[in-house]
Write a protein that holds these residues in place. Structure first.
Motif, PDB file in Angstrom:
ATOM      1  N   GLY A   9       0.817  -1.195  -0.091  1.00 35.67           N
ATOM      2  CA  GLY A   9      -0.112  -0.228   0.113  1.00 35.67           C
ATOM      3  C   GLY A   9       0.858   1.075  -0.011  1.00 35.67           C
ATOM      4  N   GLY A  10       0.162   2.511  -0.329  1.00 34.07           N
ATOM      5  CA  GLY A  10       0.721   3.851  -0.259  1.00 34.07           C
ATOM      6  C   GLY A  10       0.060   4.692  -0.704  1.00 34.07           C
ATOM      7  N   LEU A  11       0.647   5.901  -1.023  1.00 34.65           N
ATOM      8  CA  LEU A  11       0.228   7.071  -1.800  1.00 34.65           C
ATOM      9  C   LEU A  11       0.429   7.030  -3.259  1.00 34.65           C
ATOM     10  CD1 LEU A  11      -1.254   9.634  -1.384  1.00 34.65           C
ATOM     11  CD2 LEU A  11       0.883  10.743  -0.751  1.00 34.65           C
ATOM     12  N   VAL A  12      -0.564   7.131  -3.949  1.00 29.73           N
ATOM     13  CA  VAL A  12      -0.279   7.300  -5.503  1.00 29.73           C
ATOM     14  C   VAL A  12      -1.289   8.260  -6.102  1.00 29.73           C
ATOM     15  CG1 VAL A  12      -2.081   5.536  -5.907  1.00 29.73           C
ATOM     16  CG2 VAL A  12      -0.349   5.560  -7.494  1.00 29.73           C
ATOM     17  N   GLN A  13      -0.841   9.051  -7.203  1.00 30.20           N
ATOM     18  CA  GLN A  13      -1.805   9.884  -7.896  1.00 30.20           C
ATOM     19  C   GLN A  13      -2.849   9.043  -8.529  1.00 30.20           C
ATOM     20  OE1 GLN A  13       0.607  12.450 -10.135  1.00 30.20           O
ATOM     21  NE2 GLN A  13       0.746  14.181  -8.510  1.00 30.20           N
ATOM     22  N   ALA A  14      -3.967   9.887  -8.604  1.00 29.34           N
ATOM     23  CA  ALA A  14      -5.095   9.410  -9.530  1.00 29.34           C
ATOM     24  C   ALA A  14      -4.397   8.884 -10.979  1.00 29.34           C
ATOM     25  CB  ALA A  14      -6.330  10.309  -9.614  1.00 29.34           C
ATOM     26  N   GLY A  15      -5.051   7.686 -11.550  1.00 30.72           N
ATOM     27  CA  GLY A  15      -4.569   7.254 -12.745  1.00 30.72           C
ATOM     28  C   GLY A  15      -3.252   6.161 -12.582  1.00 30.72           C
ATOM     29  N   GLY A  16      -2.838   6.177 -11.336  1.00 29.71           N
ATOM     30  CA  GLY A  16      -1.584   5.471 -10.893  1.00 29.71           C
ATOM     31  C   GLY A  16      -1.881   3.948 -10.778  1.00 29.71           C
ATOM     32  N   SER A  17      -1.065   3.204 -10.282  1.00 28.97           N
ATOM     33  CA  SER A  17      -1.063   1.908 -10.056  1.00 28.97           C
ATOM     34  C   SER A  17      -0.346   1.592  -8.875  1.00 28.97           C
ATOM     35  CB  SER A  17      -0.523   1.174 -11.198  1.00 28.97           C
ATOM     36  OG  SER A  17      -1.145   1.328 -12.432  1.00 28.97           O
ATOM     37  N   GLY A 105     -17.734 -16.678  -2.038  1.00 23.37           N
ATOM     38  CA  GLY A 105     -18.799 -15.589  -1.852  1.00 23.37           C
ATOM     39  C   GLY A 105     -18.169 -14.108  -1.693  1.00 23.37           C
ATOM     40  N   THR A 106     -19.019 -13.086  -1.658  1.00 26.00           N
ATOM     41  CA  THR A 106     -18.727 -11.702  -1.534  1.00 26.00           C
ATOM     42  C   THR A 106     -18.909 -11.152  -0.201  1.00 26.00           C
ATOM     43  OG1 THR A 106     -20.840 -11.033  -2.042  1.00 26.00           O
ATOM     44  CG2 THR A 106     -19.395 -11.250  -3.961  1.00 26.00           C
ATOM     45  N   ARG A 107     -19.444 -12.014   0.597  1.00 27.65           N
ATOM     46  CA  ARG A 107     -19.587 -11.563   2.275  1.00 27.65           C
ATOM     47  C   ARG A 107     -18.594 -11.829   3.110  1.00 27.65           C
ATOM     48  NH1 ARG A 107     -22.755 -14.121   5.161  1.00 27.65           N
ATOM     49  NH2 ARG A 107     -22.712 -16.318   4.028  1.00 27.65           N
ATOM     50  N   GLU A 108     -18.242 -10.871   3.960  1.00 28.06           N
ATOM     51  CA  GLU A 108     -17.413 -10.984   4.988  1.00 28.06           C
ATOM     52  C   GLU A 108     -17.410 -12.429   5.822  1.00 28.06           C
ATOM     53  OE1 GLU A 108     -17.572  -6.541   6.112  1.00 28.06           O
ATOM     54  OE2 GLU A 108     -16.220  -7.804   7.667  1.00 28.06           O
ATOM     55  N   GLY A 109     -18.648 -12.790   6.103  1.00 27.78           N
ATOM     56  CA  GLY A 109     -18.885 -14.065   6.798  1.00 27.78           C
ATOM     57  C   GLY A 109     -18.375 -15.513   6.338  1.00 27.78           C
ATOM     58  N   SER A 110     -17.901 -15.353   4.882  1.00 25.09           N
ATOM     59  CA  SER A 110     -17.496 -16.377   4.275  1.00 25.09           C
ATOM     60  C   SER A 110     -15.994 -16.868   4.384  1.00 25.09           C
ATOM     61  CB  SER A 110     -17.637 -16.505   2.864  1.00 25.09           C
ATOM     62  OG  SER A 110     -19.289 -16.221   2.425  1.00 25.09           O
ATOM     63  N   TYR A 111     -15.427 -15.646   5.083  1.00 25.45           N
ATOM     64  CA  TYR A 111     -13.997 -15.705   4.997  1.00 25.45           C
ATOM     65  C   TYR A 111     -13.446 -15.799   6.636  1.00 25.45           C
ATOM     66  CZ  TYR A 111     -14.087 -14.452   0.392  1.00 25.45           C
ATOM     67  OH  TYR A 111     -14.302 -14.524  -1.019  1.00 25.45           O
ATOM     68  N   ASP A 112     -12.939 -16.651   7.238  1.00 24.19           N
ATOM     69  CA  ASP A 112     -12.309 -16.968   8.444  1.00 24.19           C
ATOM     70  C   ASP A 112     -11.221 -16.475   8.701  1.00 24.19           C
ATOM     71  OD1 ASP A 112     -13.308 -20.754   8.714  1.00 24.19           O
ATOM     72  OD2 ASP A 112     -14.452 -18.812   8.397  1.00 24.19           O
ATOM     73  N   TYR A 113     -10.454 -16.175   7.734  1.00 21.58           N
ATOM     74  CA  TYR A 113      -8.876 -15.705   8.182  1.00 21.58           C
ATOM     75  C   TYR A 113      -8.548 -14.084   7.558  1.00 21.58           C
ATOM     76  CZ  TYR A 113      -8.497 -20.488   9.659  1.00 21.58           C
ATOM     77  OH  TYR A 113      -8.522 -21.819  10.027  1.00 21.58           O
ATOM     78  N   TRP A 114      -8.200 -13.275   8.237  1.00 24.67           N
ATOM     79  CA  TRP A 114      -7.980 -11.837   7.817  1.00 24.67           C
ATOM     80  C   TRP A 114      -6.712 -11.335   8.000  1.00 24.67           C
ATOM     81  CZ3 TRP A 114     -11.888  -9.394   5.326  1.00 24.67           C
ATOM     82  CH2 TRP A 114     -12.961  -9.691   5.283  1.00 24.67           C
ATOM     83  N   GLY A 115      -6.203 -10.659   7.290  1.00 27.84           N
ATOM     84  CA  GLY A 115      -4.706  -9.827   7.605  1.00 27.84           C
ATOM     85  C   GLY A 115      -4.950  -8.596   8.242  1.00 27.84           C
ATOM     86  N   GLN A 116      -4.176  -7.879   8.566  1.00 34.54           N
ATOM     87  CA  GLN A 116      -4.247  -6.810   9.419  1.00 34.54           C
ATOM     88  C   GLN A 116      -4.296  -5.476   8.485  1.00 34.54           C
ATOM     89  OE1 GLN A 116      -1.293  -7.825   8.206  1.00 34.54           O
ATOM     90  NE2 GLN A 116      -0.445  -6.037   7.131  1.00 34.54           N
ATOM     91  N   GLY A 117      -4.442  -5.533   7.381  1.00 38.13           N
ATOM     92  CA  GLY A 117      -4.918  -4.488   6.186  1.00 38.13           C
ATOM     93  C   GLY A 117      -3.543  -3.484   5.863  1.00 38.13           C
ATOM     94  N   THR A 118      -3.817  -2.974   4.665  1.00 40.96           N
ATOM     95  CA  THR A 118      -2.393  -2.071   4.287  1.00 40.96           C
ATOM     96  C   THR A 118      -3.247  -0.615   3.511  1.00 40.96           C
ATOM     97  OG1 THR A 118      -0.735  -1.669   2.848  1.00 40.96           O
ATOM     98  CG2 THR A 118      -2.304  -3.368   1.673  1.00 40.96           C
ATOM     99  N   GLN A 119      -2.818   0.553   4.109  1.00 40.74           N
ATOM    100  CA  GLN A 119      -3.573   1.626   3.560  1.00 40.74           C
ATOM    101  C   GLN A 119      -3.173   2.030   1.982  1.00 40.74           C
ATOM    102  OE1 GLN A 119      -5.845   3.994   5.600  1.00 40.74           O
ATOM    103  NE2 GLN A 119      -5.890   4.729   3.292  1.00 40.74           N
ATOM    104  N   VAL A 120      -4.297   2.567   1.296  1.00 40.79           N
ATOM    105  CA  VAL A 120      -4.013   2.844  -0.160  1.00 40.79           C
ATOM    106  C   VAL A 120      -4.858   4.231  -0.064  1.00 40.79           C
ATOM    107  CG1 VAL A 120      -4.718   2.602  -2.619  1.00 40.79           C
ATOM    108  CG2 VAL A 120      -3.989   0.531  -1.096  1.00 40.79           C
ATOM    109  N   THR A 121      -3.800   5.218  -0.400  1.00 42.28           N
ATOM    110  CA  THR A 121      -4.467   6.615  -0.509  1.00 42.28           C
ATOM    111  C   THR A 121      -4.150   6.981  -2.122  1.00 42.28           C
ATOM    112  OG1 THR A 121      -3.905   6.862   1.710  1.00 42.28           O
ATOM    113  CG2 THR A 121      -4.430   8.965   0.296  1.00 42.28           C
ATOM    114  N   VAL A 122      -5.316   7.457  -2.622  1.00 36.88           N
ATOM    115  CA  VAL A 122      -5.129   7.943  -3.965  1.00 36.88           C
ATOM    116  C   VAL A 122      -5.520   9.395  -3.972  1.00 36.88           C
ATOM    117  CG1 VAL A 122      -6.019   7.746  -6.425  1.00 36.88           C
ATOM    118  CG2 VAL A 122      -5.895   5.598  -4.769  1.00 36.88           C
ATOM    119  N   SER A 123      -4.763  10.181  -4.307  1.00 33.81           N
ATOM    120  CA  SER A 123      -4.804  11.736  -4.258  1.00 33.81           C
ATOM    121  C   SER A 123      -5.193  12.196  -5.682  1.00 33.81           C
ATOM    122  CB  SER A 123      -3.503  12.655  -4.154  1.00 33.81           C
ATOM    123  OG  SER A 123      -2.302  12.199  -5.198  1.00 33.81           O
ATOM    124  N   SER A 124      -6.016  13.119  -5.689  1.00 34.87           N
ATOM    125  CA  SER A 124      -6.578  13.738  -6.999  1.00 34.87           C
ATOM    126  C   SER A 124      -5.792  14.790  -7.653  1.00 34.87           C
ATOM    127  CB  SER A 124      -7.963  14.075  -6.637  1.00 34.87           C
ATOM    128  OG  SER A 124      -8.048  15.258  -5.546  1.00 34.87           O
TER     129      SER A 124
END
Length: 124
Positions: A9-17, A105-124
């Protein structure tokens, strides 16, 4: 003990990858349906996409279809989320998750194990 660790994750400008990684230990990603979710500030966590245990099938939320791609490296026991043409509304904490029952599935309840997450920030 199962651990899912997101990175990239990180900070990226709009249109980026960005490419997010989800490194798994304690489970084999080729035996689980693996999903990606995200949570924006003040909003509920939402489904982004998933890859079936077979690696053959992927499915995406309409909001990211055509821009995001999920893939997997069995040798590294890692799942990836390639995000292209990023928009400010993609800003969120991104989580990977594992579904041992292979509901795919698309529901959270279908998933038993989760990571801690990573922040993605897209600037305009």
């Amino acid at each position: 003990q199962v651990h899912l660790v997101e990175s990239g994750g990180g900070l990226v400008q709009a249109g980026g990858s960005l490419r997010l990684s989800c490194a798994a230990s304690g489970l084999t990603v080729s035996s689980y349906d693996m999903g990606w979710f995200r949570q924006a500030p003040g909003k509920a966590r939402e489904f982004v996409g998933r890859i079936k245990w077979s690696g053959i099938s992927t499915y995406y939320a309409d909001s990211v279809k055509g821009r995001f791609t999920i893939s997997r490296d069995n040798a590294k026991n890692t799942v990836y989320l390639q995000m292209n043409s990023l928009k400010p509304e993609d800003t969120a904490v991104y989580y990977c998750a594992a579904d041992p029952n292979r509901y795919g599935g698309t529901r959270e309840g279908s998933y038993d194990y989760w990571g801690q997450g990573t922040q993605v920030t897209v600037s305009s």
